[in-house]
Motif scaffolding. Structure first.
Motif, mmCIF file in Angstrom:
data_model
loop_
_atom_site.group_PDB
_atom_site.id
_atom_site.type_symbol
_atom_site.label_atom_id
_atom_site.label_comp_id
_atom_site.label_asym_id
_atom_site.label_seq_id
_atom_site.Cartn_x
_atom_site.Cartn_y
_atom_site.Cartn_z
ATOM 1 N N GLU A 147 0.488 -1.597 0.191
ATOM 2 C CA GLU A 147 0.179 -0.195 0.218
ATOM 3 C C GLU A 147 1.039 1.393 0.029
ATOM 4 O O GLU A 147 2.120 1.717 0.713
ATOM 5 C CB GLU A 147 -0.630 0.278 1.217
ATOM 6 N N ASN A 148 0.106 2.181 -0.998
ATOM 7 C CA ASN A 148 1.298 3.777 -0.755
ATOM 8 C C ASN A 148 1.096 4.366 0.247
ATOM 9 O O ASN A 148 1.940 4.967 0.707
ATOM 10 C CB ASN A 148 0.696 4.235 -1.911
ATOM 11 N N ARG A 149 -0.098 3.813 1.261
ATOM 12 C CA ARG A 149 0.422 4.675 2.483
ATOM 13 C C ARG A 149 1.392 4.691 3.530
ATOM 14 O O ARG A 149 1.849 5.422 4.092
ATOM 15 C CB ARG A 149 -1.939 4.956 2.664
ATOM 16 N N LEU A 150 1.847 3.048 2.889
ATOM 17 C CA LEU A 150 3.279 2.946 3.927
ATOM 18 C C LEU A 150 4.422 3.829 3.577
ATOM 19 O O LEU A 150 5.662 3.577 4.382
ATOM 20 C CB LEU A 150 3.060 1.613 4.233
ATOM 21 N N PHE A 151 4.259 4.809 1.966
ATOM 22 C CA PHE A 151 5.627 4.926 1.821
ATOM 23 C C PHE A 151 5.431 6.713 1.691
ATOM 24 O O PHE A 151 6.078 7.609 1.154
ATOM 25 C CB PHE A 151 5.560 4.780 0.489
ATOM 26 N N ILE A 152 4.116 7.307 2.938
ATOM 27 C CA ILE A 152 3.506 8.537 2.657
ATOM 28 C C ILE A 152 4.383 9.211 3.550
ATOM 29 O O ILE A 152 4.183 9.147 4.288
ATOM 30 C CB ILE A 152 1.696 9.141 2.589
ATOM 31 N N ILE A 153 5.015 10.433 2.983
ATOM 32 C CA ILE A 153 5.712 11.122 4.228
ATOM 33 C C ILE A 153 4.742 11.651 5.432
ATOM 34 O O ILE A 153 3.804 12.696 4.469
ATOM 35 C CB ILE A 153 6.502 12.433 3.349
ATOM 36 N N PRO A 154 5.533 11.281 6.679
ATOM 37 C CA PRO A 154 4.107 12.297 7.715
ATOM 38 C C PRO A 154 3.952 13.258 7.111
ATOM 39 O O PRO A 154 4.748 14.584 7.621
ATOM 40 C CB PRO A 154 4.574 11.814 8.906
ATOM 41 N N TYR A 156 2.267 14.744 4.487
ATOM 42 C CA TYR A 156 2.139 15.287 3.171
ATOM 43 C C TYR A 156 0.307 14.492 2.889
ATOM 44 O O TYR A 156 0.572 12.999 3.649
ATOM 45 C CB TYR A 156 2.996 14.925 2.468
ATOM 46 N N THR A 157 0.369 15.157 2.001
ATOM 47 C CA THR A 157 -1.120 13.038 1.715
ATOM 48 C C THR A 157 -0.181 12.131 -0.100
ATOM 49 O O THR A 157 -1.192 11.820 -0.323
ATOM 50 C CB THR A 157 -1.681 14.637 0.442
ATOM 51 N N ASN A 158 0.251 13.064 -0.690
ATOM 52 C CA ASN A 158 0.918 12.337 -1.898
ATOM 53 C C ASN A 158 2.605 12.784 -2.090
ATOM 54 O O ASN A 158 3.080 12.720 -2.898
ATOM 55 C CB ASN A 158 0.180 13.597 -3.224
ATOM 56 N N VAL A 159 2.912 12.739 -0.916
ATOM 57 C CA VAL A 159 4.468 12.519 -1.518
ATOM 58 C C VAL A 159 4.936 11.512 -0.393
ATOM 59 O O VAL A 159 5.059 11.298 0.356
ATOM 60 C CB VAL A 159 5.569 13.648 -0.482
ATOM 61 N N SER A 160 5.785 11.410 -1.488
ATOM 62 C CA SER A 160 5.900 9.568 -1.543
ATOM 63 C C SER A 160 7.235 8.678 -1.746
ATOM 64 O O SER A 160 8.248 9.429 -2.619
ATOM 65 C CB SER A 160 5.324 8.046 -2.519
#
Length: 203
Positions: A147-154, A156-160
């Protein structure tokens, strides 16, 4: 001897900083902890590549670092993610095994039927179809299955940082020139700097 991620030096440093990445780290640790034992489906006769191997790699990577206090939280997290995920490509599903044995799924041009002729052993032939490409498989697993959410910068909503981790993991089967050509030594994700080349060299 270090037994869990919370005992590792890199985790303890993040904890001392009250890092906003800690929840993500715990989730990716659980993901790897649950998945890595499945490596044994094909590689049961190999040196262990389960969670303890990843924890040991994490410790070695951190010990090789100089000036760890100057590293960004994201760089420390990249050490953890790379250690946990670099061998995830050795996990193979039953469906993949069937496709490999039918010569439908090939890596680096390796056909199972031809490899089997060379080794005359089904288990070894299957291993030799997967092992040389496992870093590429790790990259693909990170991009396609986690899941991409596990790589999202805390915050931010879309900085992976998924691509950075994926290419760092792929790099561990590649040479130095590949590493330099595919990874940046100066990138910024959100408010965090990351030297992916350095993390890949540590790995």
């Amino acid at each position: 001897m270090v037994q869990t991620i919370s005992e590792t030096k890199v985790y303890r440093l993040l904890k001392s900083r009250d890092s906003s990445f800690l929840n993500l780290v715990e989730e990716i640790y659980k993901y790897a902890h649950d998945l890595l034992p499945k490596i044994n489906l094909v590689f049961s006769n190999y040196t262990g590549h389960g969670i303890m191997h990843s924890i040991n790699v994490m410790e070695y990577m951190f010990d090789l670092c100089d000036k760890t206090n100057e590293m960004s939280d994201l760089e420390l997290v990249a050490i953890i993610y790379a250690a946990l995920l670099h061998d995830i490509g050795m996990v193979v599903t039953e469906d993949e095994i069937t496709s490999i044995k039918k010569d439908e799924l090939k890596y680096e041009g390796r056909k199972y039927s031809q490899v089997l002729k060379k080794y005359k052993n089904e288990v070894l032939a299957l291993q030799e179809c997967i092992r040389p490409a496992h870093a590429l498989r790790s990259k693909n697993h990170i991009i396609d299955k986690i899941e991409n959410r596990l790589f999202i910068i805390p915050g931010y909503t879309n900085v992976s940082f998924a691509d950075e981790i994926a290419y760092i993991c792929e790099a561990h089967n590649e040479n130095f020139d590949w590493l330099i050509g595919h990874l940046s030594n100066c990138d910024v994700k959100g408010m965090y700097s990351i030297n992916s080349q350095y993390i890949a060299m540590l790995l």
